[in-house]
Write an enzyme that holds these catalytic residues in place. Structure first.
Site, PDB file in Angstrom:
ATOM      1  N   ARG A 218     141.224  79.818 106.524  1.00  0.00           N
ATOM      2  CA  ARG A 218     141.915  78.566 106.201  1.00  0.00           C
ATOM      3  C   ARG A 218     142.314  77.845 107.485  1.00  0.00           C
ATOM      4  O   ARG A 218     142.600  78.467 108.498  1.00  0.00           O
ATOM      5  CB  ARG A 218     143.169  78.844 105.374  1.00  0.00           C
TER       6      ARG A 218
ATOM      7  N   TYR B  22     134.640  77.632 103.918  1.00  0.00           N
ATOM      8  CA  TYR B  22     135.204  78.989 103.835  1.00  0.00           C
ATOM      9  C   TYR B  22     136.388  79.099 102.882  1.00  0.00           C
ATOM     10  O   TYR B  22     137.335  78.299 102.932  1.00  0.00           O
ATOM     11  CB  TYR B  22     135.653  79.460 105.225  1.00  0.00           C
TER      12      TYR B  22
ATOM     13  N   LYS C 147     143.796  78.252  96.482  1.00  0.00           N
ATOM     14  CA  LYS C 147     145.016  77.803  97.162  1.00  0.00           C
ATOM     15  C   LYS C 147     145.321  76.337  96.839  1.00  0.00           C
ATOM     16  O   LYS C 147     146.478  75.952  96.672  1.00  0.00           O
ATOM     17  CB  LYS C 147     144.881  77.974  98.676  1.00  0.00           C
TER      18      LYS C 147
ATOM     19  N   HIS D 291     152.477  82.770  95.464  1.00  0.00           N
ATOM     20  CA  HIS D 291     151.484  83.575  96.193  1.00  0.00           C
ATOM     21  C   HIS D 291     151.840  85.049  95.985  1.00  0.00           C
ATOM     22  O   HIS D 291     152.397  85.696  96.872  1.00  0.00           O
ATOM     23  CB  HIS D 291     151.559  83.184  97.675  1.00  0.00           C
TER      24      HIS D 291
ATOM     25  N   SER E  66     149.526  85.999 103.744  1.00  0.00           N
ATOM     26  CA  SER E  66     148.101  86.292 103.776  1.00  0.00           C
ATOM     27  C   SER E  66     147.827  87.530 104.632  1.00  0.00           C
ATOM     28  O   SER E  66     148.380  87.679 105.724  1.00  0.00           O
ATOM     29  CB  SER E  66     147.353  85.088 104.349  1.00  0.00           C
TER      30      SER E  66
ATOM     31  N   CYS F 103     148.710  90.608 104.219  1.00  0.00           N
ATOM     32  CA  CYS F 103     149.875  91.483 104.406  1.00  0.00           C
ATOM     33  C   CYS F 103     150.030  92.490 103.275  1.00  0.00           C
ATOM     34  O   CYS F 103     151.106  93.065 103.099  1.00  0.00           O
ATOM     35  CB  CYS F 103     151.144  90.655 104.564  1.00  0.00           C
TER      36      CYS F 103
ATOM     37  N   ASP G  54     146.707  87.893  94.028  1.00  0.00           N
ATOM     38  CA  ASP G  54     146.972  86.820  95.002  1.00  0.00           C
ATOM     39  C   ASP G  54     147.885  85.713  94.474  1.00  0.00           C
ATOM     40  O   ASP G  54     148.654  85.159  95.232  1.00  0.00           O
ATOM     41  CB  ASP G  54     145.639  86.205  95.462  1.00  0.00           C
TER      42      ASP G  54
ATOM     43  N   ARG H  59     135.595  88.984 104.140  1.00  0.00           N
ATOM     44  CA  ARG H  59     136.122  89.105 102.767  1.00  0.00           C
ATOM     45  C   ARG H  59     135.045  89.531 101.779  1.00  0.00           C
ATOM     46  O   ARG H  59     133.846  89.390 102.035  1.00  0.00           O
ATOM     47  CB  ARG H  59     136.690  87.750 102.316  1.00  0.00           C
TER      48      ARG H  59
HETATM   49  P1  GTP Z   1     145.368  87.606 101.249  1.00  0.00           P
HETATM   50  O1  GTP Z   1     144.159  87.837 100.411  1.00  0.00           O
HETATM   51  O2  GTP Z   1     145.041  87.018 102.597  1.00  0.00           O
HETATM   52  O3  GTP Z   1     146.437  86.815 100.576  1.00  0.00           O
HETATM   53  O4  GTP Z   1     145.949  89.044 101.692  1.00  0.00           O
HETATM   54  P2  GTP Z   1     146.661  90.258 100.952  1.00  0.00           P
HETATM   55  O5  GTP Z   1     148.129  90.071 100.995  1.00  0.00           O
HETATM   56  O6  GTP Z   1     146.039  90.533  99.631  1.00  0.00           O
HETATM   57  O7  GTP Z   1     146.358  91.462 101.975  1.00  0.00           O
HETATM   58  P3  GTP Z   1     145.521  92.813 101.788  1.00  0.00           P
HETATM   59  O8  GTP Z   1     146.046  93.704 100.702  1.00  0.00           O
HETATM   60  O9  GTP Z   1     144.084  92.460 101.729  1.00  0.00           O
HETATM   61  O10 GTP Z   1     145.831  93.555 103.157  1.00  0.00           O
HETATM   62  C1  GTP Z   1     145.486  93.045 104.416  1.00  0.00           C
HETATM   63  C2  GTP Z   1     145.430  94.138 105.443  1.00  0.00           C
HETATM   64  O11 GTP Z   1     146.649  94.893 105.440  1.00  0.00           O
HETATM   65  C3  GTP Z   1     144.308  95.127 105.186  1.00  0.00           C
HETATM   66  O12 GTP Z   1     143.673  95.398 106.414  1.00  0.00           O
HETATM   67  C4  GTP Z   1     145.010  96.349 104.664  1.00  0.00           C
HETATM   68  O13 GTP Z   1     144.324  97.520 104.981  1.00  0.00           O
HETATM   69  C5  GTP Z   1     146.386  96.283 105.351  1.00  0.00           C
HETATM   70  N1  GTP Z   1     147.435  96.930 104.517  1.00  0.00           N
HETATM   71  C6  GTP Z   1     147.674  96.713 103.207  1.00  0.00           C
HETATM   72  N2  GTP Z   1     148.660  97.511 102.739  1.00  0.00           N
HETATM   73  C7  GTP Z   1     149.069  98.246 103.784  1.00  0.00           C
HETATM   74  C8  GTP Z   1     150.060  99.269 103.948  1.00  0.00           C
HETATM   75  O14 GTP Z   1     150.784  99.662 103.022  1.00  0.00           O
HETATM   76  N3  GTP Z   1     150.199  99.785 105.217  1.00  0.00           N
HETATM   77  C9  GTP Z   1     149.406  99.386 106.260  1.00  0.00           C
HETATM   78  N4  GTP Z   1     149.609  99.947 107.459  1.00  0.00           N
HETATM   79  N5  GTP Z   1     148.460  98.430 106.134  1.00  0.00           N
HETATM   80  C10 GTP Z   1     148.288  97.872 104.921  1.00  0.00           C
HETATM   81  C1  SPV Z   2     144.957  83.776 101.964  1.00  0.00           C
HETATM   82  O1  SPV Z   2     144.700  83.371 103.112  1.00  0.00           O
HETATM   83  O2  SPV Z   2     146.144  83.911 101.553  1.00  0.00           O
HETATM   84  C2  SPV Z   2     143.864  84.153 101.045  1.00  0.00           C
HETATM   85  C3  SPV Z   2     142.491  83.881 101.461  1.00  0.00           C
HETATM   86  O3  SPV Z   2     144.136  84.657  99.955  1.00  0.00           O
HETATM   87  S1  SPV Z   2     141.996  82.227 101.223  1.00  0.00           S
HETATM   88  O4  SPV Z   2     141.600  82.082  99.816  1.00  0.00           O
HETATM   89  O5  SPV Z   2     140.879  81.957 102.101  1.00  0.00           O
HETATM   90  O6  SPV Z   2     143.098  81.338 101.492  1.00  0.00           O
HETATM   91 MN    MN Z   3     146.359  84.842  99.615  1.00  0.00          MN
END
Ligand code: GTP
Ligand code: SPV
Ligand code: MN
Length: 600
Positions: free
Chosen positions: A69, A210, A219, A239, A261, A263, A286, A378
């Protein structure tokens, strides 16, 4: 067949403006998906993965400048700047429209224009909203097929007169005769515009192909436009992940979680609990749309039909359910390609393969210092691929707890609970997190405030957003509203993360659910309620007592600095109109820390 006059007129208008070679109505059938995918493979835009290892799956490599983004190029365009508020980039619609119309003029030359009717939320549900995305990107069409409900059934509703949100997208790379089409066409940064017109409930996106810049249901519609609609209509667009939990006594509860994002939302939504007797099921990863129903409780639905998840960090150890989810029918973007036609990313396996093709399309050998996958690479997979998808995932579910969280290497403990709902709003408002690769930014790794994990997604003035959250209190009984918590899986010492995370996060969720039942499992601290460590499930957990103490440390002097930082942040953001509820909460915190009150 399209019978709706508004839609027919709009298609005609955009066709005349953008001048595509051909118009294709997206019917949402498997046949159309397969034909489009085949065409993409034949033209060299996508790679078909080895069907024996990864059936019906594609790999795309984006342009190196178009990998996430673009918040700097994301705009809320209204008549008056006050409507957009201090967290948004604002351009008046009178100024922005001519600029973008100039860009759109002829922008689809040499390309197919896809018209994609889609529903955010189950088709026909009163909480759902309809959109139509017009795009010149087949990648977008294929992704929208997975991420949303598309096709004839949505068109039927539009034909019956259902209103729809107009979403216009162009990659911004017209093809004049004789020009070669690059593998990932897009426009330079200064020509990218991800624009929202909440007053007209309309989206115009130009120049990026993207993720959230281009899949406009996500979003742009389901967060920015929907949050603005929700404010007017009395609901919330957030979110947030949605998770269903069944405890060892078979009691079912639902929680949501707002983390910025990259996290941890997808990971928590697919958690594989380490504690015996617990079952976790996925509802959403999400976005949550939440309404207060007649019984006074807050209910959530997931408006999406797929996952657009972060690949790096995903492994059988960290997230086995995601590994199964991406085993077929998946589009990968910017991951590495293996010699046998499968995908690889960091941490997928402990050891990297000896040879890969990296996300730029170049040879990569084990030991090369560069990463073969992009940190924001992704996967796009249907919800129905997920082995833990809840059977009731299409129904609104009542929420017992809301988690806020983010990446904070220090200061914030593993878990604390707000004293009440307004204190919970305060916790949401001060959320901070390290900036991740999910957005193009030079400050990755620096902590920034990301209120409610919505900083890039609130489609209106954040002052009104805070007020809107507060209005939930007057619209129902406080004891019926979800309890609010703040988690931090990412606290570090000099060796790295203190908390093992992933499946072990169930221990925190167990404590959270006990709190929703008012169990006496807590101690009170100046910042909120925290686990009484004697009543926190540490059975069979390989974490030292020192680490546990550090994870729960609330250090007075660190918190005095944090209060100063919050105060400066509030002043910079809200200037002389900090919402009253936040001032009161900040003062109450200062009181508890024995500090002088603010007099704003
Ligand atoms: P968006 O799709 O961008 O909104 O992200 P999201 O909040 O769904 O994040 P996601 O669960 O994909 O996690 C992002 C990164 O954080 C990945 O590399 C995970 O492996 C890492 N991660 C997730 N949960 C944990 C956790 O409990 N501990 C640690 N150390 N890393 C984590
Ligand atoms: C985020 O960045 O919070 C996502 C990925 O979930 S995107 O849809 O590209 O914004
Ligand atoms: Mn997101």
């Amino acid at each position: 067949m399209i019978k709706n006059k508004i839609l027919l007129d709009w298609i005609k208008e955009i066709k005349e403006l953008c001048q595509p070679d051909e118009v294709v109505i997206w019917e949402g059938t498997q046949k159309q998906y397969d034909e489009t995918a085949d065409e993409q493979v034949q033209s060299g835009k996508a790679i078909r993965l080895n069907p024996k290892l990864r059936p019906n799956s594609l790999l795309y490599r984006s342009h190196p400048s178009d990998v996430a983004r673009v918040e700097k190029r994301t705009f809320i365009s209204t008549k008056n700047i006050e409507t957009a508020g201090p967290t948004n980039h604002w351009i008046s619609s009178d100024e922005l429209k001519p600029i973008m119309l100039d860009l759109y003029r002829g922008s689809m030359k040499g390309r197919i224009m896809y018209v994609i009717p889609f529903s955010m939320g189950p088709i026909g549900l009163d909480m759902s909203r309809i959109g139509v995305e017009i795009t010149d990107s087949a990648y977008v069409a294929l992704n929208m097929q997975i991420m949303t409900r598309t096709g004839q059934k949505v068109l039927d509703l539009i034909n019956q007169g259902e209103p729809f949100i107009k979403c216009l997208h162009s990659v911004g790379y017209p093809l004049e005769p004789g020009m070669e089409d690059p593998k990932w066409p897009c426009a330079p940064m200064e020509k990218k515009y991800i624009s929202h017109f909440p007053e007209e409930e309309m989206i115009w996106s130009y120049g990026s192909g993207y993720g959230g810049n281009a899949l406009l249901g996500k979003k742009c519609l389901a967060l920015r436009i929907a949050s603005s609609m929700a404010q007017k209509q009395g609901w919330l667009a957030e979110h947030m992940l949605i998770l269903k939990l069944t405890d060892p006594n078979q009691k079912v509860s639902y929680i949501t979680g707002a983390f910025p994002s990259a996290c941890g939302k997808t990971n928590l939504a697919m958690i594989n609990p380490s504690l015996d007797g617990w079952k976790a099921e996925t509802v959403g990863d999400d976005i949550a749309w939440m309404h207060i129903k007649e019984d006074g409780r807050l209910y959530a639905i997931n408006p999406e039909a797929g996952f657009f998840g972060v690949a790096p960090g995903t492994s059988l150890k960290t997230n086995p359910n995601a590994i199964e989810t991406v085993s077929k029918n998946t589009i990968f973007t910017n991951v590495a390609l293996t010699d046998d036609g499968d995908v690889w990313w960091n941490d997928l396996t402990k050891e990297a393969p000896d040879h890969l093709i990296d996300w730029h399309g170049n040879d990569w050998y084990k030991g090369d210092p560069s990463k073969p996958d992009h940190p924001n690479s992704r996967f796009t997979s249907p919800l129905t691929n997920c082995p833990t998808l809840a059977e009731n995932y299409e129904q609104p579910v009542p929420i017992s707890a809301i988690l806020f969280g983010g990446r904070r290497p220090s200061t914030i403990p593993l878990i604390h609970q707000s004293f009440d709902f307004e204190h919970g709003i305060f916790l949401g408002s001060i959320m901070g997190s390290e900036i991740t690769a999910a957005t193009i930014d030079d400050n990755i790794g620096k902590v920034r405030r990301d209120p409610f994990a919505m900083l890039p997604f609130i489609g209106y003035n954040i002052k009104d957003y805070i007020q809107h959250w507060q209005s939930m209190l007057t619209r129902t009984k406080e004891n019926l509203l979800p309890k609010i918590f703040y988690i931090n899986w990412f606290r570090k010492d000099e060796h790295g993360y203190l908390w093992p995370g992933f499946g072990e996060n169930i221990r925190v969720l167990k404590w959270v659910l006990e709190r929703t039942e008012n169990k006496q499992n807590y101690i009170s601290t100046p910042i909120g309620l925290m686990p009484d460590l004697g009543k926190f499930d540490l059975s069979n957990l390989d974490v030292s007592l020192d680490a546990m103490q550090e994870l729960f440390k609330v250090d007075q002097s660190t918190w005095i600095d944090e209060v100063t930082s919050i105060e400066n942040y509030y002043q910079a953001l809200y200037q002389d109109s900090i919402p009253r509820v936040l001032v009161n909460q900040l003062n109450a915190l200062k009181d508890r820390l024995n500090l002088q009150k603010t007099t704003v």
